[in-house]
Each structure stands twice: as structure tokens, then as C-alpha cells.
Design an enzyme around this catalytic site. Sequence first.
Site, mmCIF file in Angstrom:
data_model
loop_
_atom_site.group_PDB
_atom_site.id
_atom_site.type_symbol
_atom_site.label_atom_id
_atom_site.label_comp_id
_atom_site.label_asym_id
_atom_site.label_seq_id
_atom_site.Cartn_x
_atom_site.Cartn_y
_atom_site.Cartn_z
ATOM 1 N N LYS A 42 38.499 50.144 37.667
ATOM 2 C CA LYS A 42 39.691 50.736 38.259
ATOM 3 C C LYS A 42 39.450 51.008 39.746
ATOM 4 O O LYS A 42 38.334 51.350 40.141
ATOM 5 C CB LYS A 42 40.023 52.076 37.590
ATOM 6 C CG LYS A 42 40.414 52.037 36.139
ATOM 7 C CD LYS A 42 40.635 53.456 35.638
ATOM 8 C CE LYS A 42 40.961 53.502 34.159
ATOM 9 N NZ LYS A 42 42.324 53.036 33.882
ATOM 10 N N ARG A 48 42.515 51.240 22.849
ATOM 11 C CA ARG A 48 42.939 50.625 21.588
ATOM 12 C C ARG A 48 41.744 50.139 20.771
ATOM 13 O O ARG A 48 41.819 50.058 19.543
ATOM 14 C CB ARG A 48 43.912 49.488 21.880
ATOM 15 C CG ARG A 48 43.341 48.328 22.671
ATOM 16 C CD ARG A 48 44.406 47.516 23.377
ATOM 17 N NE ARG A 48 45.005 48.250 24.489
ATOM 18 C CZ ARG A 48 46.006 47.790 25.221
ATOM 19 N NH1 ARG A 48 46.511 46.588 24.992
ATOM 20 N NH2 ARG A 48 46.511 48.516 26.213
#
Length: 426
Positions: free
Chosen positions: A205, A279
Site C-alpha cells: 500500500k 478474504r
Amino acid sequence: MSTLSILLSEKPAPSKWGKDALLSFSDDAITIHYQPDHRHGAIQRAARKLDNQGIKSVKLSGDNWDLESCWHFWLGYRNAKNNNKVSWAKLDSQDKQELKYRLAIIDWCRDIVNQQAETLSPLELATQSANLISNYSSDITYNITSGEALKEQDYIGIYTVGKGSERPAALLELDYNPTKNPKAPIVACLVGKGITFDSGGYSLKPSSFMESMRSDMGGAALVTGALALAIARGVKHRIKLYLCCADNLVSGKAFKLGDIIRYRNGKTVEVDNTDAEGRLVLADGLISADNDNPHYIIDCATLTGAAKIAVGNDYQSLLSFDDLFANQLLASSLVEHEAFWRLPLADFHRSQFPSSFADMANSGSPNTAGASTAAAFLSHFIKNYKQNWLHIDCSATFRKSATALWATGATGIGVRTLANLLTILK
């Protein structure tokens, strides 16, 4: 430190304080002026103004205060430093007890989401969460699996995401069983994403997106707080909790793009984005929850930026194939004065993450709906995904900057709604 009295009034402020002024002042008191249709919002905005003005100690005075007015004042007045003090208005015994529970449990959620990642490891998150719930019942048993034991017990998603960190990943499995019957049906299973820091892994990021990633365990905090509050409110049926906790960091041991993860249910997943790690850990928790054969499954996760783009930080996002169950949660949100918004989820979303090497990839194809495809990915780990399953993408859990209603940091939104829902499920 002097303590100012805070009064409530439906009457407009005197003209000297300006047109439609929210606040008026006297020597020893401040009055919040509101319109009846906007009572709670006005009180919360006024409290935020008082904190911004450096007023650190107040007493809620007068006869107009009720439970929700007190609570909305606190929502606006509280900040991440938690250095404000309130003497509460007189409430009846039931409302006083409910306020006490909210202050203890929802403030715990806000504090743990705000806590710096350096001091909140995956194992510490699992431990503190179990301790919080244990404060409200003796009918609790739990187990924490961590480190290499995750791999040995085939919790391969949590293990894979967490192996790049020196701090071991952890899975909390907690059973609240007030029936004391080990064969009692499990009414609900809760699954929470507990990424204690998310660098994005090798899909790194930028700093502007990474700076608030202490909050990437907000889903774990939400389900933990909701179960604690439901227990405090007297829920009497069996509920299980799974927290999937890990750091997502970069190192020589970190998982890589192109890796294939094979889950216990036989599904294989190609990693094409290490920043879509939530996830991957939730899949383990959902498999375990589904194997418990509960009546309902609810998972909560700070899963996608797409949900925040859709609804901002003002709503928690809800996705489900089950209209009836989704509407039950939305009805609970209205009762609890919390904001939820349902986003689309359809069968075609389940095929929008193709892979040439595995059953599916861990992120969607370009130009697909990110929040919907993330939820659809999770559906592959629940056998009967079209019924009795809710996914909450926690878009309102944390604010990177202050607003007229909220201080910078965690909000606690959703704890009351989910606790309410847990008390009415059968």
C-alpha cells in the site's frame, strides 16, 4: 478542572448567539438547542464542538436527557485520547445499566481499534477479545490456535497471510453456551477479520492508505463487542465466535503473488493480490463456522475500499443473498439508531475472479464491483450461501479525519445493531 452543566432545549437560541445557533452559553452552563426531528444528530454535533473547544469535563443536567440523548452526546464528545469526563443525567435503573454496558463494551471496541499495531499483536487481539466476553458470562469456553499449529490444523489461509510476520497469526474459537448442553444447537456463528496491521504485503500500500491500517481488525472488534453486548442484554441461546487474526507484512517468509492456497473444503485460490488478504483469513473462519451447522452465519470485516467509495464512512455496508435475513439486520439498525446500507450481491459476482491455475483468484477482474466480488468470494466457503448468511463490510468502523459528528478514529458503529439481531434470532 471546572465542570460545566449541559442543558437541552427545543427552543431556539437567543439571537445574540447567531441564527439557528446550536449552542448558547451562560456563566456556568451550556445549552444545546435542537429541533425535535433532529435531536440526536444535534446533540452529537454539539458534543463534538465542545470537545473541539477544549471543554473536558461536563455534567448533563436538566430533565430532557434520556438514554439515547446521553449516548449520542458521548458518541460526539469522546475522542481517541479518551480524556473527556461526563457526569451523567439521572436515568431509570434499566437505562442506567444499558448505558453502563455500552460505555464498557463499545468503548472497548473503539479503544482496541484505535490501539497502535505495535502493542496489539494477533495473539493479543484474540486474548483480549476472549477476556472481554468472559467478563459477561461464565458460560464461555475458548481455544486459541496460533503459529505453526495453524498450519498443522489446516487453517491455511490464516497461516499463509500471517507467516510474513515475526508475530504468529492466531485463531480464536469461542463458544458461548448458556444452555450448558454440549449438544445444544448453535443459533449463530460470528466470524471476524482481525488483521492487526495490513501493509498490503508484496502488493504494498502507499503510505496514505497504510497509515490507518491499525484499524484492519475492526471486523473482529465488531463481532466481539456485539456478542459481549448481546450477552450483557441477556441472550440465552448458543453462539460461537471465530476471530481470524494475523499481520500482513513483507519479509522473506511472506506469501507471494502466484502462490496457491488449498483450503480444507477443497477450494484452491491463486493469490494475485496480497492486499486482498482479509478474504483469505475469513475463509478459514467461515469453513469452521459452516461445519458447526449453525442456524445463521454473520461475518464482519474491513474488507474493501470499494464499500467506502459506495457509502462513505457514514454507513456499514451489508451484503447478502437472503432478503429476509438482511431485512432483519436493517430493522435492528433502525431500532439501535445505527446506519447500515445494503449493497448488491448476485450469483454472477461469484464468477468474477477467474484463475488459470486454481479454482479462483483472490481478487476480482478489472471493472467489477469490488465489495460485491469480495462478498461473492466468501460465499464459496459456505455450502448454503443463499440462506441465513450476512456479510458486513465495515465501511464505517474508522475515520481517518474528524467530522462534525465524529472524532478521528474508531466509531463503534454496528455493535448495537448486531447485538440486537443476536437477541432475536432463533
